[in-house]
Every structure is written in C-alpha cells, then in structure tokens.
Design an enzyme around this catalytic site. Sequence first.
Site, mmCIF file in Angstrom:
data_model
loop_
_atom_site.group_PDB
_atom_site.id
_atom_site.type_symbol
_atom_site.label_atom_id
_atom_site.label_comp_id
_atom_site.label_asym_id
_atom_site.label_seq_id
_atom_site.Cartn_x
_atom_site.Cartn_y
_atom_site.Cartn_z
ATOM 1 N N ASP A 77 3.754 -15.096 -24.281
ATOM 2 C CA ASP A 77 3.092 -14.199 -23.620
ATOM 3 C C ASP A 77 2.114 -12.956 -23.377
ATOM 4 O OD1 ASP A 77 4.206 -15.071 -20.172
ATOM 5 O OD2 ASP A 77 5.691 -15.514 -22.224
ATOM 6 N N GLU A 100 -2.072 -10.076 -15.971
ATOM 7 C CA GLU A 100 -0.501 -9.894 -16.282
ATOM 8 C C GLU A 100 0.090 -9.266 -16.431
ATOM 9 O OE1 GLU A 100 1.789 -13.719 -15.305
ATOM 10 O OE2 GLU A 100 3.619 -12.470 -14.636
ATOM 11 N N ASP A 154 -4.018 -14.982 -16.764
ATOM 12 C CA ASP A 154 -2.769 -14.954 -17.057
ATOM 13 C C ASP A 154 -2.370 -15.500 -18.088
ATOM 14 O OD1 ASP A 154 -0.167 -15.919 -16.965
ATOM 15 O OD2 ASP A 154 0.145 -16.652 -14.294
ATOM 16 N N ILE A 156 0.268 -16.628 -19.686
ATOM 17 C CA ILE A 156 1.140 -17.927 -19.510
ATOM 18 C C ILE A 156 1.082 -18.164 -18.512
ATOM 19 C CG2 ILE A 156 2.789 -19.257 -20.379
ATOM 20 C CD1 ILE A 156 2.943 -18.756 -22.632
ATOM 21 N N ASP A 157 0.397 -19.148 -17.190
ATOM 22 C CA ASP A 157 1.257 -19.570 -16.004
ATOM 23 C C ASP A 157 2.105 -20.106 -15.712
ATOM 24 O OD1 ASP A 157 0.860 -18.965 -13.181
ATOM 25 O OD2 ASP A 157 -0.655 -20.603 -13.225
ATOM 26 N N THR A 159 5.758 -19.339 -16.571
ATOM 27 C CA THR A 159 6.328 -19.374 -18.308
ATOM 28 C C THR A 159 7.501 -20.158 -18.331
ATOM 29 O OG1 THR A 159 5.535 -16.736 -18.422
ATOM 30 C CG2 THR A 159 7.839 -17.224 -19.378
ATOM 31 N N ASP A 302 -3.054 -15.642 -10.974
ATOM 32 C CA ASP A 302 -2.148 -17.138 -10.276
ATOM 33 C C ASP A 302 -3.329 -18.218 -9.993
ATOM 34 O OD1 ASP A 302 -0.389 -16.544 -11.634
ATOM 35 O OD2 ASP A 302 1.243 -15.859 -10.359
HETATM 36 N N1 A2P Z 1 8.620 -15.361 -4.544
HETATM 37 C C1 A2P Z 1 7.079 -16.569 -5.430
HETATM 38 N N2 A2P Z 1 6.603 -16.871 -4.599
HETATM 39 C C2 A2P Z 1 5.614 -16.926 -4.828
HETATM 40 N N3 A2P Z 1 5.409 -17.552 -5.928
HETATM 41 C C3 A2P Z 1 6.130 -16.727 -7.335
HETATM 42 C C4 A2P Z 1 7.020 -16.192 -6.462
HETATM 43 N N4 A2P Z 1 7.464 -15.005 -7.585
HETATM 44 C C5 A2P Z 1 6.961 -16.078 -8.800
HETATM 45 N N5 A2P Z 1 5.823 -16.618 -8.792
HETATM 46 C C6 A2P Z 1 4.283 -16.930 -9.455
HETATM 47 O O1 A2P Z 1 4.764 -18.062 -9.642
HETATM 48 C C7 A2P Z 1 3.905 -18.517 -10.528
HETATM 49 C C8 A2P Z 1 4.816 -19.517 -10.724
HETATM 50 O O2 A2P Z 1 4.147 -20.645 -9.944
HETATM 51 P P1 A2P Z 1 4.955 -22.276 -9.962
HETATM 52 O O3 A2P Z 1 5.954 -22.477 -9.747
HETATM 53 O O4 A2P Z 1 3.843 -22.559 -8.842
HETATM 54 O O5 A2P Z 1 4.221 -22.429 -11.784
HETATM 55 C C9 A2P Z 1 4.327 -17.870 -11.424
HETATM 56 O O6 A2P Z 1 2.486 -16.602 -11.862
HETATM 57 C C10 A2P Z 1 5.452 -16.757 -10.958
HETATM 58 O O7 A2P Z 1 4.828 -15.044 -11.093
HETATM 59 P P2 A2P Z 1 5.782 -14.198 -12.432
HETATM 60 O O8 A2P Z 1 4.894 -14.808 -13.666
HETATM 61 O O9 A2P Z 1 5.257 -13.195 -11.732
HETATM 62 O O10 A2P Z 1 6.820 -15.380 -12.842
HETATM 63 MG MG MG Z 2 1.494 -16.998 -13.504
HETATM 64 MG MG MG Z 3 2.013 -15.114 -16.687
HETATM 65 MG MG MG Z 4 5.176 -13.782 -15.397
#
Ligand code: A2P
Ligand code: MG
Ligand code: MG
Ligand code: MG
Length: 362
Positions: A77, A100, A154, A156-157, A159, A302
Amino acid sequence: MVQVAFARRGALAFVPTRRILTRPFTMSLSTAAYAREREVATEAVLRASKLCTRVFQNLVSASTIEKKDKSPVTIADYGAQAVVNSILHEAFPNDPIVGEEDSVELRGNAATLDKVVELANSVLDKSLSSSAVLEAIDLGTYAGGKKGRFWTLDPIDGTKGFLRGEQFAVCLALIVDGTVQLGVMGCPNLPVELSKPNGERGCLLTAVRGGGAYQRSFASSSTDKRIHVNPATSPSETQFCESVEAGHSSQSDAAAIAAHVGITRPSVRMDSQCKYAVVARGDAGAYLRLPVSATYEEKIWDHAGGVLLIREAGGSVCDARGRELDFSQGRTLKANKGVVATNGVLHEQIMRAVESVVGAKI
Ligand SMILES: Nc1ncnc2c1ncn2[C@@H]1O[C@H](COP(=O)(O)O)[C@@H](O)[C@H]1OP(=O)(O)O
Ligand SMILES: [Mg+2]
Ligand SMILES: [Mg+2]
Ligand SMILES: [Mg+2]
C-alpha cells in the site's frame, strides 16, 4: 479533435451523417481529452500494480502491519502510493492528490520503511531516498472539495483481497470541479475473461469522460478494447456483484433485493473496485453496496474511477437513496449512502427494489 467531438453530446448535430456511420464513437488517443493525464496515470498504475504483485509473491506473509484503525496495510500500500504520487508529481507538479495512506506509522518503523523504499525504487526509473518516499506518500493528504483539479488514489483497494491472494485494484482518478474526468484501474489478479478463471490474468481498465471505457490485459502487446455493460433487459438473465466482506455491504439486503427482482443466480463476490470493472464489461448486471453502518462514509478513492467506468460503458450509478454520487464533498462521499451501479437498462427496476428493501433504514 474532430474524432473526440463525435463522442460528445451536442457536437453530434454538426457532424455529417456519413462520417458518424463510418467512424462511430472512435477516439484518437493522441488528440483525446486528457490524453497526457491518461498516459501518465496508466504508467503510474501499471508500475504500482507490478510492485503489488512483487510484494505478494515475495513478502506478504512477513510484512503486514496494522494501522490504528486495524485495517491491514502492507508495504505494498505504501510502496504503491509512493510510486503513483511520485510519477504524478513529476508530470503535474501543481495537481494535489487525495490518497488513502499517509506516512505516520511508517515513520516510526525503520525496517518497514527500508523495504518500502527498495520496493518503490525497483519499479521506478529513479532512486528515491527514504525521505523522498515519505514525502511522496504524504503528497496524498489533500482535502478534496468543489473547486479545481485533483487526483484521488487508492494504492491498493481491497487490501483484504490482496492479502488473501484474491481481487484487489490500484485505483486512480482525476476529478475536476467535482466531476470525475478520468479513471484508471489496475487489477492484477482479475481474469481477462471472467468465464476463464484459469486463463490470463491482469487487466487495465480506463475511462475518459465522454470517451468510452476500455480494457486491455497487462500483456505488453495488448491494445485497449472498448467495453460495454451487459445488455440484459430482465434481471433474471444476470446476477449481482457484491463485496466479499459482509461488514462492508449488507449481503442479506442484497439477497432480498435479488429475490425482489427475480434474480436466482448467486451474487459474484469479490473485493475492491474490480466489482465496477466486471459490471462495466458485462460480467454482472449490477454492483450493490448497501450500508451496514449508519455512520460510515464511503471514500472518494473507493469509487471515483469505477463510477466513470460504469457510465462510459453505458451503465448508471447512484447511491442507495437514488442520489447522484457527489465527489465534491471532500475526502468522503458524505452526501451519499451506499452505491448502486447497474447496466442502465435495469436501473429503475433495481432501484425500486432497493427502495423497498432498504429505503426505510438508510
Ligand atoms: N464499514 C465499511 N463499510 C463500507 N466499506 C468499508 C467499511 N470499512 C472499510 N471499507 C472499505 O471498503 C473497501 C473495500 O471494499 P470491498 O469490501 O468492496 O472490497 C476498502 O476501501 C475499505 O476501506 P479501507 O481501505 O479503509 O479498509
Ligand atoms: Mg479502498
Ligand atoms: Mg486501500
Ligand atoms: Mg485500506
């Protein structure tokens, strides 16, 4: 410029019919809007994607650390954000970036920082010092907003998908005065054809506003192919796509909506903005992201690129209340709740079901 005008509404009336028929909706990359931005963003996303794959192959089990919010973040990341920000900053030094990650935890972890620096330099044509890598990561602290032009990244979307060896994406988009103009997404583990899971993997998806959505494989000889949403006119001909993580999107509400519109096929579950990619190229009829928490605000990085991909592939996107997604509110989509992205034809029907299943609780 003439070819670009073909893709723009309003310009069409001034183009002789014969020329429209012989060269419909084509774009010349050299003259297209945001051509330089697209070229630089593509280069940045491909290099960051290479870095991520390298990390997964060599280092992932040893190198996961925890951010304060407990979400997993790896050297990939940080490395990917350093690489993309550094390439963007060199090409467009005045463009701010909403990214991010930030370097706060990395600054207290010299061993991890050394790995990030080595990784970033392994995919760049230059050698960045540790402080230059930290500075590059922190170029991503911009607040976003209504006016001007900025990138959102992002690195890495998904992770969690990355750590499982499943789907993740390097996601970069350009926003100008609140409107997404360009989206570039690298999906290193995404099969080029979903129906061939053991076939070639690694897809680059690109969309320019008014210029269509395209996919090419990571293979260097590959060329962009235009992609379109699924033409299904009945929900029963298709299926939904949703998050693997039940904590990110309500899978029970999605099941109720599927039953409501007569979808019997199981949802395709995958992590990251790869979900937008599979809807944009017709593998699924819709992507539902249904709130599980009253307080969570979706982040602009995202969704920005994915939303443009859907629209340029012929689909429709709004939030779970039927509102336009508003990328001018800062780092989050605070004016919105959830996301519904469809092939367009099925949008109204799916939104009626969304309203009846979740309307009262969001
Ligand atoms: N409570 C939440 N509701 C929706 N999306 C979330 C939640 N917590 C984290 N995410 C984010 O969902 C994204 C991944 O989505 P998906 O499940 O569709 O792959 C990540 O970017 C993550 O953020 P983060 O990168 O800050 O952890
Ligand atoms: Mg993401
Ligand atoms: Mg990310
Ligand atoms: Mg993240």
